[in-house]
Design a protein around this motif. Structure first.
Motif, PDB file in Angstrom:
ATOM      1  N   LEU A   3       8.011 109.098  39.650  1.00 40.32           N
ATOM      2  CA  LEU A   3       8.102 108.321  40.838  1.00 40.32           C
ATOM      3  C   LEU A   3       7.904 106.928  40.633  1.00 40.32           C
ATOM      4  O   LEU A   3       6.823 106.473  40.082  1.00 40.32           O
ATOM      5  CB  LEU A   3       7.172 108.873  42.011  1.00 40.32           C
ATOM      6  CG  LEU A   3       7.279 108.134  43.482  1.00 40.32           C
ATOM      7  CD1 LEU A   3       8.534 107.956  43.935  1.00 40.32           C
ATOM      8  CD2 LEU A   3       6.267 108.529  44.336  1.00 40.32           C
ATOM      9  N   THR A   4       8.617 105.942  40.946  1.00 43.80           N
ATOM     10  CA  THR A   4       8.547 104.410  40.849  1.00 43.80           C
ATOM     11  C   THR A   4       8.243 103.848  42.165  1.00 43.80           C
ATOM     12  O   THR A   4       8.803 104.064  43.068  1.00 43.80           O
ATOM     13  CB  THR A   4       9.882 103.579  40.320  1.00 43.80           C
ATOM     14  OG1 THR A   4       9.886 104.499  38.857  1.00 43.80           O
ATOM     15  CG2 THR A   4       9.474 102.337  39.915  1.00 43.80           C
ATOM     16  N   THR A  27       4.528 105.355  38.735  1.00 41.22           N
ATOM     17  CA  THR A  27       4.241 104.033  38.139  1.00 41.22           C
ATOM     18  C   THR A  27       4.592 103.146  39.147  1.00 41.22           C
ATOM     19  O   THR A  27       5.546 103.091  39.790  1.00 41.22           O
ATOM     20  CB  THR A  27       5.240 103.778  36.799  1.00 41.22           C
ATOM     21  OG1 THR A  27       5.132 104.609  35.940  1.00 41.22           O
ATOM     22  CG2 THR A  27       5.113 102.311  36.300  1.00 41.22           C
ATOM     23  N   LEU A  28       3.590 102.020  39.444  1.00 41.49           N
ATOM     24  CA  LEU A  28       3.416 101.251  40.431  1.00 41.49           C
ATOM     25  C   LEU A  28       3.720  99.789  39.800  1.00 41.49           C
ATOM     26  O   LEU A  28       2.933  99.380  38.807  1.00 41.49           O
ATOM     27  CB  LEU A  28       2.229 100.945  41.290  1.00 41.49           C
ATOM     28  CG  LEU A  28       2.261 100.035  42.461  1.00 41.49           C
ATOM     29  CD1 LEU A  28       1.469 101.005  43.624  1.00 41.49           C
ATOM     30  CD2 LEU A  28       1.640  98.838  42.156  1.00 41.49           C
ATOM     31  N   TYR A  29       4.672  98.778  40.325  1.00 41.49           N
ATOM     32  CA  TYR A  29       4.909  97.433  39.522  1.00 41.49           C
ATOM     33  C   TYR A  29       4.423  96.615  40.839  1.00 41.49           C
ATOM     34  O   TYR A  29       4.882  96.603  42.008  1.00 41.49           O
ATOM     35  CB  TYR A  29       6.406  97.345  39.288  1.00 41.49           C
ATOM     36  CG  TYR A  29       6.898  98.151  38.176  1.00 41.49           C
ATOM     37  CD1 TYR A  29       6.439  97.978  36.865  1.00 41.49           C
ATOM     38  CD2 TYR A  29       7.543  99.374  38.649  1.00 41.49           C
ATOM     39  CE1 TYR A  29       6.891  98.671  35.858  1.00 41.49           C
ATOM     40  CE2 TYR A  29       8.000 100.159  37.473  1.00 41.49           C
ATOM     41  CZ  TYR A  29       7.813  99.790  36.114  1.00 41.49           C
ATOM     42  OH  TYR A  29       8.011 100.578  35.134  1.00 41.49           O
ATOM     43  N   GLU A  30       3.800  95.645  40.395  1.00 41.26           N
ATOM     44  CA  GLU A  30       3.222  94.707  41.324  1.00 41.26           C
ATOM     45  C   GLU A  30       3.253  93.169  40.741  1.00 41.26           C
ATOM     46  O   GLU A  30       2.906  93.092  39.358  1.00 41.26           O
ATOM     47  CB  GLU A  30       1.513  94.842  41.648  1.00 41.26           C
ATOM     48  CG  GLU A  30       0.776  93.593  42.188  1.00 41.26           C
ATOM     49  CD  GLU A  30       1.380  93.028  43.507  1.00 41.26           C
ATOM     50  OE1 GLU A  30       1.362  91.870  43.621  1.00 41.26           O
ATOM     51  OE2 GLU A  30       1.895  93.932  44.517  1.00 41.26           O
ATOM     52  N   ALA A  31       3.911  92.336  41.450  1.00 42.88           N
ATOM     53  CA  ALA A  31       4.254  90.860  40.824  1.00 42.88           C
ATOM     54  C   ALA A  31       3.052  90.048  40.590  1.00 42.88           C
ATOM     55  O   ALA A  31       3.137  89.291  39.573  1.00 42.88           O
ATOM     56  CB  ALA A  31       5.397  90.182  41.689  1.00 42.88           C
ATOM     57  N   GLY A 206      16.667 101.811  37.686  1.00 41.43           N
ATOM     58  CA  GLY A 206      17.792 102.897  37.767  1.00 41.43           C
ATOM     59  C   GLY A 206      16.935 104.390  37.823  1.00 41.43           C
ATOM     60  O   GLY A 206      17.799 105.077  38.221  1.00 41.43           O
ATOM     61  N   ASP A 207      15.877 104.430  37.420  1.00 39.24           N
ATOM     62  CA  ASP A 207      15.142 105.889  37.687  1.00 39.24           C
ATOM     63  C   ASP A 207      14.805 106.249  39.041  1.00 39.24           C
ATOM     64  O   ASP A 207      14.001 105.130  39.825  1.00 39.24           O
ATOM     65  CB  ASP A 207      13.745 105.781  36.597  1.00 39.24           C
ATOM     66  CG  ASP A 207      14.195 105.489  35.217  1.00 39.24           C
ATOM     67  OD1 ASP A 207      15.327 106.185  34.934  1.00 39.24           O
ATOM     68  OD2 ASP A 207      13.269 105.197  34.537  1.00 39.24           O
ATOM     69  N   GLY A 345      18.193 108.480  46.487  1.00 28.47           N
ATOM     70  CA  GLY A 345      16.868 108.394  45.888  1.00 28.47           C
ATOM     71  C   GLY A 345      15.895 107.144  46.232  1.00 28.47           C
ATOM     72  O   GLY A 345      14.985 106.830  45.552  1.00 28.47           O
ATOM     73  N   VAL A 346      16.439 106.233  47.242  1.00 29.11           N
ATOM     74  CA  VAL A 346      15.816 104.918  47.321  1.00 29.11           C
ATOM     75  C   VAL A 346      14.949 104.999  48.794  1.00 29.11           C
ATOM     76  O   VAL A 346      15.655 105.491  49.533  1.00 29.11           O
ATOM     77  CB  VAL A 346      16.729 103.938  47.131  1.00 29.11           C
ATOM     78  CG1 VAL A 346      15.816 102.467  47.766  1.00 29.11           C
ATOM     79  CG2 VAL A 346      17.203 103.621  45.932  1.00 29.11           C
ATOM     80  N   TYR A 347      13.972 104.592  48.684  1.00 31.39           N
ATOM     81  CA  TYR A 347      12.974 104.828  50.209  1.00 31.39           C
ATOM     82  C   TYR A 347      12.322 103.409  50.289  1.00 31.39           C
ATOM     83  O   TYR A 347      12.030 102.460  49.296  1.00 31.39           O
ATOM     84  CB  TYR A 347      11.985 106.002  49.801  1.00 31.39           C
ATOM     85  CG  TYR A 347      12.603 107.349  49.494  1.00 31.39           C
ATOM     86  CD1 TYR A 347      13.120 107.918  50.565  1.00 31.39           C
ATOM     87  CD2 TYR A 347      12.809 107.764  48.238  1.00 31.39           C
ATOM     88  CE1 TYR A 347      13.669 109.530  50.310  1.00 31.39           C
ATOM     89  CE2 TYR A 347      13.416 108.884  48.051  1.00 31.39           C
ATOM     90  CZ  TYR A 347      13.867 109.847  48.942  1.00 31.39           C
ATOM     91  OH  TYR A 347      14.588 110.968  48.826  1.00 31.39           O
ATOM     92  N   LEU A 348      12.003 103.481  51.781  1.00 30.77           N
ATOM     93  CA  LEU A 348      11.635 102.123  51.897  1.00 30.77           C
ATOM     94  C   LEU A 348      10.252 102.048  52.718  1.00 30.77           C
ATOM     95  O   LEU A 348      10.034 103.235  53.599  1.00 30.77           O
ATOM     96  CB  LEU A 348      12.400 101.295  52.939  1.00 30.77           C
ATOM     97  CG  LEU A 348      12.528  99.655  53.090  1.00 30.77           C
ATOM     98  CD1 LEU A 348      12.645  98.947  51.845  1.00 30.77           C
ATOM     99  CD2 LEU A 348      13.428  99.447  54.341  1.00 30.77           C
ATOM    100  N   ALA A 349       9.132 101.262  52.326  1.00 28.51           N
ATOM    101  CA  ALA A 349       7.659 101.541  52.975  1.00 28.51           C
ATOM    102  C   ALA A 349       7.635 100.071  53.210  1.00 28.51           C
ATOM    103  O   ALA A 349       7.769  99.265  52.753  1.00 28.51           O
ATOM    104  CB  ALA A 349       6.749 102.148  52.026  1.00 28.51           C
ATOM    105  N   GLY A 350       6.627  99.905  54.705  1.00 33.41           N
ATOM    106  CA  GLY A 350       6.173  98.463  54.806  1.00 33.41           C
ATOM    107  C   GLY A 350       6.069  98.479  56.333  1.00 33.41           C
ATOM    108  O   GLY A 350       6.006  99.688  57.127  1.00 33.41           O
TER     109      GLY A 350
END
Length: 383
Positions: A3-4, A27-31, A206-207, A345-350
């Motif tokens: 899960l990304t 895996t979490l990506y933070e700018a 892409g994953d 497979g794309v989800y939104l949170a906020g």
């Protein structure tokens, strides 16, 4: 499963922890160089959140975080029982809440429609003065120059929560929300979440599945989806370090939807010894200049804090536009906001997506829904 998560703010960290709880390898990506997003605070000696932050004790977010021991030291403060609560109405700051406000709060059995504006509905059911005072008082939670224009159901539900005499007291995190997101990040890593900082994501990974836990503006660019829009607030935020004086704890503003709070009344660690940390906000009116809105906020400070100008030791001014949570216009509810499940497979949170709650609660609720849907590959469930 892999899960990304894109974005390491409150929503992203919640999604990562919820996903890991369900057995996903996350895996979490933070700018930025550290997680936190809008939940970060300034570095000491003045520890100021990005705008007033509080966990409402009766909300899903507080419950979810407390159940997992994710909230560090905190204090509960029932505002009605704390001395120093004041209110500006008709150009004067009084040492008690307006009778018109308390009268509106007592009408707890009233139910408001979502397809009318709050102003016209409230005038009909509460009377002219109570309608005006109730709407402007909600600037504390809506960051909007005219809450009367919003959905009656949206404003009334929040008004009742904020002023309910039976709800649990708000939770103030000791050390600012940096302490909260720091604890969440540590827990995530302990659960095996890989947190990649300084990792800006410019293209949708892409994953799949992937949870995009960013602002709507960033999600719009990342997903190439112009429909990711929703009404949000626009406010001037001012943080002040002040030499200690005889300041009130909080001043609600029933004239111009503003708000002043002395956070060191709750947590002395937020400012140096002998000083106070005050956070204030006032919504920006359409077409209003930075100088004009600053002048209006400083007039509120003049009325609220004795001789504050001569006591300033530190100051930070910010304008928050489109980053103070979702606002529902007449004819809409939270269900009409951008959906959590974007398909493929794309989800939104906020804080501006289709999930219930007040302010940051929407981030937590949407993130839990997104993680459940991503892991199970089913539609989001109610929380």
């Amino acid at each position: 499963m892999e899960l990304t998560v894109v974005g390491g703010g409150l929503a992203g960290l919640t999604a990562a922890i919820a996903g890991a709880e369900s057995g996903a390898s996350v895996t979490l990506y933070e700018a930025h160089s550290a997680p936190g997003g809008r939940a970060r605070a300034t570095d000491p000696p003045y520890v100021a959140n990005e705008g007033p932050h509080v966990l409402y004790g009766d909300g899903f977010a507080a419950q979810w975080l407390l159940e997992r021991d994710l909230v560090p030291a905190y204090r509960r403060f029932p505002l009605a029982a704390v001395p120093g609560v004041r209110m500006r109405e008709n150009g004067r700051v009084r040492s008690a809440l307006s009778p018109a406000l308390l009268g509106a709060a007592a009408r707890r059995r009233l139910r408001a429609p979502h397809d009318r504006d709050f102003g016209s509905w409230a005038r009909e059911h509460l009377g002219e003065r109570s309608a005006r005072v109730a709407a402007n008082y909600m600037g504390v939670a809506l960051f909007d120059h005219d809450p009367s224009r919003l959905s009656a159901e949206f404003v009334w539900e929040r008004f009742q929560r904020v002023l309910s005499p039976k709800r649990p007291a708000p939770l103030y995190v000791v050390g600012g929300w940096t302490a909260l997101v720091g604890r969440m990040a540590r827990r995530a890593r302990e659960m095996g979440v890989r947190i990649e900082t300084g990792a800006r994501v410019d293209a949708l990974p892409g994953d799949r599945p992937v949870i995009v836990a960013t602002s709507l503006a960033s999600a719009r660019a990342l997903l190439g989806d112009p429909s990711l829009e929703w009404e949000s607030g626009h406010a001037l935020l001012v943080d002040l370090g002040l030499r200690r004086g005889r300041d009130p704890f909080v001043v609600f503003d029933a004239d111009e939807c503003g708000f002043v709070e002395r956070y060191t009344r709750v947590d002395r660690t937020l400012a140096p010894e002998g000083e106070e940390l005050v956070q204030a906000q006032i919504p920006v009116r359409p077409g209003e200049s930075r100088a004009a809105v600053t002048d209006r906020l400083e007039r509120l400070l003049d009325m609220s804090l004795p001789a504050w100008r001569s006591r300033v030791t530190w100051r930070r001014d910010q304008v928050a536009r489109g980053r103070t949570g979702a606002l529902d216009l007449p004819g809409t509810t939270w269900r009409d906001r951008p959906a959590v499940d974007r398909g493929d497979g794309v989800y939104l949170a906020g804080d501006s997506v289709a999930a219930p709650g007040l302010l940051g609660e929407v981030s937590v609720a949407s993130a839990v829904r997104a993680a459940a849907a991503a892991v199970s590959a089913r539609a989001p469930r109610s929380v």
